[in-house]
Design an enzyme around this catalytic site. Sequence first.
Site, PDB file in Angstrom:
ATOM      1  N   HIS A 148       9.650  -8.416   0.227  1.00 31.07           N
ATOM      2  CA  HIS A 148       9.373  -7.260  -0.629  1.00 31.07           C
ATOM      3  C   HIS A 148      10.072  -7.514  -1.960  1.00 31.07           C
ATOM      4  O   HIS A 148      11.274  -7.832  -1.974  1.00 31.07           O
ATOM      5  CB  HIS A 148       9.977  -5.982  -0.037  1.00 31.07           C
ATOM      6  CG  HIS A 148       9.422  -5.593   1.303  1.00 31.07           C
ATOM      7  ND1 HIS A 148       8.509  -4.579   1.458  1.00 31.07           N
ATOM      8  CD2 HIS A 148       9.661  -6.066   2.558  1.00 31.07           C
ATOM      9  CE1 HIS A 148       8.210  -4.440   2.750  1.00 31.07           C
ATOM     10  NE2 HIS A 148       8.903  -5.332   3.437  1.00 31.07           N
TER      11      HIS A 148
ATOM     12  N   ILE B 174       0.821  -1.229   0.000  1.00 34.78           N
ATOM     13  CA  ILE B 174       0.000   0.000   0.000  1.00 34.78           C
ATOM     14  C   ILE B 174       0.850   1.272   0.000  1.00 34.78           C
ATOM     15  O   ILE B 174       0.336   2.330  -0.335  1.00 34.78           O
ATOM     16  CB  ILE B 174      -1.002   0.127   1.188  1.00 34.78           C
ATOM     17  CG1 ILE B 174      -0.448  -0.438   2.472  1.00 34.78           C
ATOM     18  CG2 ILE B 174      -2.372  -0.383   0.858  1.00 34.78           C
ATOM     19  CD1 ILE B 174      -1.240   0.027   3.683  1.00 34.78           C
TER      20      ILE B 174
ATOM     21  N   HIS C 225       7.060 -11.990   5.145  1.00 32.78           N
ATOM     22  CA  HIS C 225       6.811 -11.436   3.807  1.00 32.78           C
ATOM     23  C   HIS C 225       8.120 -11.016   3.186  1.00 32.78           C
ATOM     24  O   HIS C 225       9.053 -10.607   3.876  1.00 32.78           O
ATOM     25  CB  HIS C 225       5.840 -10.260   3.857  1.00 32.78           C
ATOM     26  CG  HIS C 225       6.259  -9.157   4.791  1.00 32.78           C
ATOM     27  ND1 HIS C 225       6.050  -9.218   6.150  1.00 32.78           N
ATOM     28  CD2 HIS C 225       6.871  -7.973   4.557  1.00 32.78           C
ATOM     29  CE1 HIS C 225       6.513  -8.120   6.713  1.00 32.78           C
ATOM     30  NE2 HIS C 225       7.027  -7.347   5.776  1.00 32.78           N
TER      31      HIS C 225
END
Length: 121
Positions: A100, A32, A98
């Site tokens: 990136h 986001i 996670h």
Amino acid sequence: MEEKTIFELIVDGKIPCNKVLESNDFLAFHDIHPQAPIHILIIPKKHFKNFQEVEPDLMSKMTSFIQELAVLLGLDKSGYRLLTNCGKNSGQEVFHLHFHMLGGFELPKNKEEKSNPQALF
Ligand code: AMP
């Protein structure tokens, strides 16, 4: 019981995401707050706090998923940066593993980043 992270809520379908690729085990969606023209987050659907806790076998499947994602985004030839923040000192904010994936432009090299350790993250 620990409260679910935002990424677990995304996996559960309780919070929407801008999905790019999905398999039985993994999900990739747009960050986001993108730090590059292309900034995608790649997560396993199964919960692991971070890289230090992940099952090594899952990482081998995740590698194939990430490679497929790079091809899909057209980053396999131009290149990309792949990184994961692990734990407090890394600045990890969301405690669900996670990676990136950053690309779409020439990313600053480590040398330049040293003057500003916060650069890109
Ligand atoms: P990290 O500092 O490695 O834990 O990064 C967490 C990342 O998650 C940041 O880059 C945030 O912009 C991103 N993020 C947080 N919430 C969401 C969300 N709901 N959808 C997409 N990306 C998010």
